[in-house]
Design a protein around this motif. Structure first.
Motif, PDB file in Angstrom:
ATOM      1  N   TYR A   1       0.925  -1.132   0.030  1.00 53.13           N
ATOM      2  CA  TYR A   1       0.065  -0.129   0.110  1.00 53.13           C
ATOM      3  C   TYR A   1       0.890   1.444  -0.037  1.00 53.13           C
ATOM      4  CZ  TYR A   1      -3.593   3.153   1.569  1.00 53.13           C
ATOM      5  OH  TYR A   1      -4.357   4.383   1.539  1.00 53.13           O
ATOM      6  N   ARG A   2       1.693   1.134   1.094  1.00 50.08           N
ATOM      7  CA  ARG A   2       2.805   2.599   0.823  1.00 50.08           C
ATOM      8  C   ARG A   2       3.599   2.570  -0.264  1.00 50.08           C
ATOM      9  NH1 ARG A   2       2.863   1.047   6.422  1.00 50.08           N
ATOM     10  NH2 ARG A   2       4.464  -0.732   6.101  1.00 50.08           N
ATOM     11  N   LEU A   3       3.849   1.535  -1.117  1.00 46.72           N
ATOM     12  CA  LEU A   3       4.513   1.622  -2.310  1.00 46.72           C
ATOM     13  C   LEU A   3       3.672   2.362  -3.574  1.00 46.72           C
ATOM     14  CD1 LEU A   3       7.355   0.619  -3.887  1.00 46.72           C
ATOM     15  CD2 LEU A   3       6.194  -1.669  -3.913  1.00 46.72           C
ATOM     16  N   GLY A   4       2.463   2.077  -3.366  1.00 44.61           N
ATOM     17  CA  GLY A   4       1.653   2.824  -4.379  1.00 44.61           C
ATOM     18  C   GLY A   4       1.371   2.064  -5.275  1.00 44.61           C
ATOM     19  N   ILE A   5       1.214   0.686  -5.381  1.00 45.88           N
ATOM     20  CA  ILE A   5       0.899  -0.397  -6.194  1.00 45.88           C
ATOM     21  C   ILE A   5      -0.899  -0.125  -6.295  1.00 45.88           C
ATOM     22  CG2 ILE A   5       0.166  -2.855  -6.460  1.00 45.88           C
ATOM     23  CD1 ILE A   5       3.364  -1.972  -6.945  1.00 45.88           C
ATOM     24  N   ASP A   6      -1.236  -0.137  -7.663  1.00 46.32           N
ATOM     25  CA  ASP A   6      -2.639  -0.026  -8.051  1.00 46.32           C
ATOM     26  C   ASP A   6      -3.637  -0.895  -7.947  1.00 46.32           C
ATOM     27  OD1 ASP A   6      -2.275   3.209  -9.076  1.00 46.32           O
ATOM     28  OD2 ASP A   6      -0.550   2.187  -9.706  1.00 46.32           O
ATOM     29  N   SER A   7      -2.924  -2.106  -8.344  1.00 42.33           N
ATOM     30  CA  SER A   7      -3.863  -3.455  -8.411  1.00 42.33           C
ATOM     31  C   SER A   7      -3.271  -4.551  -7.969  1.00 42.33           C
ATOM     32  CB  SER A   7      -4.104  -3.506  -9.876  1.00 42.33           C
ATOM     33  OG  SER A   7      -5.142  -4.517 -10.178  1.00 42.33           O
ATOM     34  N   LEU A   8      -4.028  -5.646  -7.159  1.00 45.09           N
ATOM     35  CA  LEU A   8      -3.614  -6.516  -6.634  1.00 45.09           C
ATOM     36  C   LEU A   8      -4.149  -7.994  -7.114  1.00 45.09           C
ATOM     37  CD1 LEU A   8      -4.190  -5.511  -2.912  1.00 45.09           C
ATOM     38  CD2 LEU A   8      -2.096  -5.597  -4.170  1.00 45.09           C
ATOM     39  N   LYS A   9      -3.500  -8.644  -8.071  1.00 47.05           N
ATOM     40  CA  LYS A   9      -3.880  -9.608  -8.914  1.00 47.05           C
ATOM     41  C   LYS A   9      -4.056 -11.058  -8.186  1.00 47.05           C
ATOM     42  CE  LYS A   9      -3.174 -11.641 -13.345  1.00 47.05           C
ATOM     43  NZ  LYS A   9      -2.532 -11.734 -14.703  1.00 47.05           N
ATOM     44  N   ILE A  10      -5.194 -11.671  -8.236  1.00 47.03           N
ATOM     45  CA  ILE A  10      -5.607 -12.804  -7.890  1.00 47.03           C
ATOM     46  C   ILE A  10      -5.506 -13.812  -9.035  1.00 47.03           C
ATOM     47  CG2 ILE A  10      -7.371 -14.220  -6.710  1.00 47.03           C
ATOM     48  CD1 ILE A  10      -8.518 -11.965  -5.337  1.00 47.03           C
ATOM     49  N   VAL A  11      -4.717 -14.860  -8.724  1.00 47.11           N
ATOM     50  CA  VAL A  11      -4.507 -15.912  -9.904  1.00 47.11           C
ATOM     51  C   VAL A  11      -5.509 -16.916  -9.750  1.00 47.11           C
ATOM     52  CG1 VAL A  11      -3.012 -17.451 -11.125  1.00 47.11           C
ATOM     53  CG2 VAL A  11      -2.094 -15.514  -9.948  1.00 47.11           C
ATOM     54  N   GLY A  12      -6.221 -17.300 -11.264  1.00 45.93           N
ATOM     55  CA  GLY A  12      -7.074 -18.368 -11.076  1.00 45.93           C
ATOM     56  C   GLY A  12      -8.327 -18.384 -11.958  1.00 45.93           C
ATOM     57  N   ARG A  13      -8.080 -17.966 -13.314  1.00 41.54           N
ATOM     58  CA  ARG A  13      -9.137 -17.956 -14.259  1.00 41.54           C
ATOM     59  C   ARG A  13      -9.722 -19.145 -14.448  1.00 41.54           C
ATOM     60  NH1 ARG A  13      -8.295 -16.975 -19.249  1.00 41.54           N
ATOM     61  NH2 ARG A  13      -5.971 -16.340 -19.222  1.00 41.54           N
ATOM     62  N   GLU A  14      -9.054 -20.458 -14.167  1.00 39.55           N
ATOM     63  CA  GLU A  14      -9.493 -21.833 -14.492  1.00 39.55           C
ATOM     64  C   GLU A  14     -10.143 -22.509 -13.374  1.00 39.55           C
ATOM     65  OE1 GLU A  14      -5.664 -21.884 -12.408  1.00 39.55           O
ATOM     66  OE2 GLU A  14      -6.388 -20.446 -13.838  1.00 39.55           O
ATOM     67  N   ALA A  15      -9.929 -21.535 -12.433  1.00 43.80           N
ATOM     68  CA  ALA A  15     -10.563 -22.144 -10.892  1.00 43.80           C
ATOM     69  C   ALA A  15     -11.862 -22.197 -11.084  1.00 43.80           C
ATOM     70  CB  ALA A  15     -10.002 -21.352  -9.747  1.00 43.80           C
ATOM     71  N   ASP A  16     -12.514 -23.148 -10.107  1.00 42.41           N
ATOM     72  CA  ASP A  16     -13.989 -23.082  -9.854  1.00 42.41           C
ATOM     73  C   ASP A  16     -14.398 -21.904  -9.162  1.00 42.41           C
ATOM     74  OD1 ASP A  16     -14.054 -23.430  -7.082  1.00 42.41           O
ATOM     75  OD2 ASP A  16     -13.281 -25.477  -7.506  1.00 42.41           O
ATOM     76  N   SER A  17     -15.753 -21.690  -9.491  1.00 44.35           N
ATOM     77  CA  SER A  17     -16.325 -20.282  -8.739  1.00 44.35           C
ATOM     78  C   SER A  17     -15.897 -20.199  -7.471  1.00 44.35           C
ATOM     79  CB  SER A  17     -17.854 -20.340  -9.253  1.00 44.35           C
ATOM     80  OG  SER A  17     -17.877 -20.467 -10.273  1.00 44.35           O
ATOM     81  N   TYR A  18     -15.996 -21.305  -6.615  1.00 43.64           N
ATOM     82  CA  TYR A  18     -16.107 -21.228  -4.994  1.00 43.64           C
ATOM     83  C   TYR A  18     -14.372 -20.874  -4.855  1.00 43.64           C
ATOM     84  CZ  TYR A  18     -15.461 -22.430  -0.279  1.00 43.64           C
ATOM     85  OH  TYR A  18     -15.357 -22.429   0.979  1.00 43.64           O
ATOM     86  N   ARG A  19     -13.318 -21.462  -5.424  1.00 42.77           N
ATOM     87  CA  ARG A  19     -12.137 -20.930  -5.088  1.00 42.77           C
ATOM     88  C   ARG A  19     -12.143 -19.513  -5.417  1.00 42.77           C
ATOM     89  NH1 ARG A  19      -7.168 -23.563  -4.482  1.00 42.77           N
ATOM     90  NH2 ARG A  19      -5.391 -22.356  -4.935  1.00 42.77           N
ATOM     91  N   LYS A  20     -12.492 -18.932  -6.547  1.00 40.56           N
ATOM     92  CA  LYS A  20     -12.482 -17.359  -6.671  1.00 40.56           C
ATOM     93  C   LYS A  20     -13.276 -16.617  -5.579  1.00 40.56           C
ATOM     94  CE  LYS A  20     -12.598 -18.143 -11.818  1.00 40.56           C
ATOM     95  NZ  LYS A  20     -13.667 -18.684 -12.867  1.00 40.56           N
ATOM     96  N   LEU A  21     -14.354 -17.265  -5.431  1.00 41.67           N
ATOM     97  CA  LEU A  21     -14.944 -16.433  -4.056  1.00 41.67           C
ATOM     98  C   LEU A  21     -14.344 -16.353  -2.924  1.00 41.67           C
ATOM     99  CD1 LEU A  21     -17.767 -15.069  -3.050  1.00 41.67           C
ATOM    100  CD2 LEU A  21     -18.228 -17.531  -2.586  1.00 41.67           C
ATOM    101  N   ALA A  22     -13.465 -17.556  -2.592  1.00 43.50           N
ATOM    102  CA  ALA A  22     -12.993 -17.614  -1.239  1.00 43.50           C
ATOM    103  C   ALA A  22     -11.673 -16.790  -1.374  1.00 43.50           C
ATOM    104  CB  ALA A  22     -12.472 -18.831  -0.734  1.00 43.50           C
ATOM    105  N   SER A  23     -11.162 -16.698  -2.521  1.00 45.09           N
ATOM    106  CA  SER A  23      -9.876 -16.077  -2.862  1.00 45.09           C
ATOM    107  C   SER A  23     -10.263 -14.469  -2.766  1.00 45.09           C
ATOM    108  CB  SER A  23      -9.099 -16.085  -4.247  1.00 45.09           C
ATOM    109  OG  SER A  23      -9.065 -17.424  -4.183  1.00 45.09           O
ATOM    110  N   VAL A  24     -11.320 -14.012  -3.514  1.00 44.75           N
ATOM    111  CA  VAL A  24     -11.654 -12.518  -3.418  1.00 44.75           C
ATOM    112  C   VAL A  24     -11.906 -12.009  -1.984  1.00 44.75           C
ATOM    113  CG1 VAL A  24     -13.425 -11.036  -4.171  1.00 44.75           C
ATOM    114  CG2 VAL A  24     -12.327 -12.525  -5.863  1.00 44.75           C
ATOM    115  N   GLN A  25     -12.688 -12.877  -1.268  1.00 42.21           N
ATOM    116  CA  GLN A  25     -13.255 -12.477   0.001  1.00 42.21           C
ATOM    117  C   GLN A  25     -11.976 -12.327   1.005  1.00 42.21           C
ATOM    118  OE1 GLN A  25     -15.875 -15.784   1.104  1.00 42.21           O
ATOM    119  NE2 GLN A  25     -17.560 -14.700   0.621  1.00 42.21           N
ATOM    120  N   LEU A  26     -10.887 -13.498   0.790  1.00 42.55           N
ATOM    121  CA  LEU A  26      -9.642 -13.256   1.615  1.00 42.55           C
ATOM    122  C   LEU A  26      -8.956 -12.042   1.461  1.00 42.55           C
ATOM    123  CD1 LEU A  26      -7.708 -14.556   3.515  1.00 42.55           C
ATOM    124  CD2 LEU A  26      -6.769 -15.896   1.849  1.00 42.55           C
ATOM    125  N   VAL A  27      -8.798 -11.611   0.256  1.00 43.88           N
ATOM    126  CA  VAL A  27      -7.960 -10.661  -0.150  1.00 43.88           C
ATOM    127  C   VAL A  27      -8.659  -9.400   0.143  1.00 43.88           C
ATOM    128  CG1 VAL A  27      -6.767  -8.935  -1.864  1.00 43.88           C
ATOM    129  CG2 VAL A  27      -6.684 -11.742  -1.920  1.00 43.88           C
TER     130      VAL A  27
END
Length: 330
Positions: A265-291
């Protein structure tokens, strides 16, 4: 510092936005590509099943995301393309722009130039596969019209700061924050994770310890090398998302940068990429909630040590965190 989420189905938009997704990246592989080059020639850095096959669904996804004010970026990040592929790619870009696509994640310099030449107002994000690992490369991509740089996983935060300071703060910068790694420098790897699987993710080798002169090593040397090999096997397992597994609490395991978010955050990064287009919807959901949960705490001013404690508490796998192997930015 937005949460950039993977998506591969229209039905995932509402779910992921309500869970904290603030940007999307998505693949699109039309029928013309598969019939022209076969499914074995990937149009982007994921197998066809990780991409949307219908342009109508892709356009609907963009429209739906825009109702929430969420931008959508298309992946065109194969390591390189050949000349015969450019007409199809440029037609895809044209149709995507008509659908309102907000930007294109591109790794091939030739395609960057072709897109900007034909569509000067198109937004280009330089993929990590283009290996933007020093300030000179950043200057090059900026001259080619790029708007955002996606830093490779191999860079430390200190190295990123030096590059940003020298390369210019007028660009946006994106880093990996969760799921999946690469044990090599991905931009220098020209293999593909096809049906046979990634050769780099296995350690099931047949081998024999020998010295450089062809002599067998003694017991102590073999023991030391055996320990070293075990460490390497552990590293590979963690890098590849702990065997693509989840914890007993449903949290995706694998590479993670959550503890470093205050520094990011202090570095000024604009975007945080979660990897996993190939993942199932649940894995995407859990990842987004965590981040998203940790990002909100950082935005609210939570102290660094409290952020780290919260991330580890939510994960509920202290043994993995303590190993150090799961940390993107240790």
């Amino acid at each position: 510092m937005k949460v950039l989420a993977p998506i591969s189905r229209l039905e995932e938009v509402d779910m992921l936005v309500s869970s904290g997704a603030e940007e999307f990246y998505v693949g699109f592989i039309p029928y013309e590509w598969v019939t022209s080059f076969t499914s074995g020639i990937w149009m982007n850095r994921r197998a066809p099943q990780a991409s949307i096959p219908s342009f109508e669904e892709f356009a609907s996804l963009v429209d739906r995301a825009h109702t929430y004010g969420v931008e959508v970026f298309m992946t065109l990040n194969a390591p390189y393309y050949v000349e015969v592929q450019y007409p199809i790619l440029l037609e895809i870009v044209h149709r995507a722009l008509q659908a309102g696509t907000d930007g294109f994640i591109v790794s091939d310099i030739g395609l960057m130039i072709a897109i900007k030449d034909r569509f000067p107002d198109a937004t280009i994000h330089v993929s990590s596969l283009a290996t933007p690992i020093n300030s000179s490369s950043i200057h090059l991509y900026r001259e080619l019209g790029a708007s955002r740089i996606v830093f490779p996983r191999s860079l430390s935060l200190h190295e990123m700061k030096e590059i940003i300071d020298e390369g210019g703060r007028e660009l946006e910068y994106e880093i990996f924050i969760l799921n999946d790694g690469c044990i090599y420098e991905e931009g220098f790897c020209f293999t593909t994770h096809n049906q046979v699987g990634a050769f780099c993710s296995t350690t099931n080798w047949e081998y024999q310890f020998m010295s450089s002169k062809g002599k067998q090593l003694n017991f102590h040397e073999q023991t030391a090398l055996g320990r070293h090999l075990k460490d390497y096997e552990d590293y590979v397992w963690y890098t590849h998302s702990c065997g693509c597994s989840v914890s007993n609490h449903g949290i995706p395991l694998g590479p993670c940068g959550l503890c470093a978010l205050p520094d990011i955050y202090r570095l000024g990064i604009d975007s945080l990429k979660i990897v996993g287009r190939e993942a199932d919807s649940y894995r995407k959901l859990a990842s987004v909630q965590l981040v998203s949960s940790i990002v909100k705490s950082v935005r609210a001013g939570m102290e660094d040590e409290e952020v780290k404690a919260k991330a580890k508490r939510i994960r509920k796998t202290p043994e993995h965190c303590q190993s150090g192997y799961m940390c993107y930015y240790r």
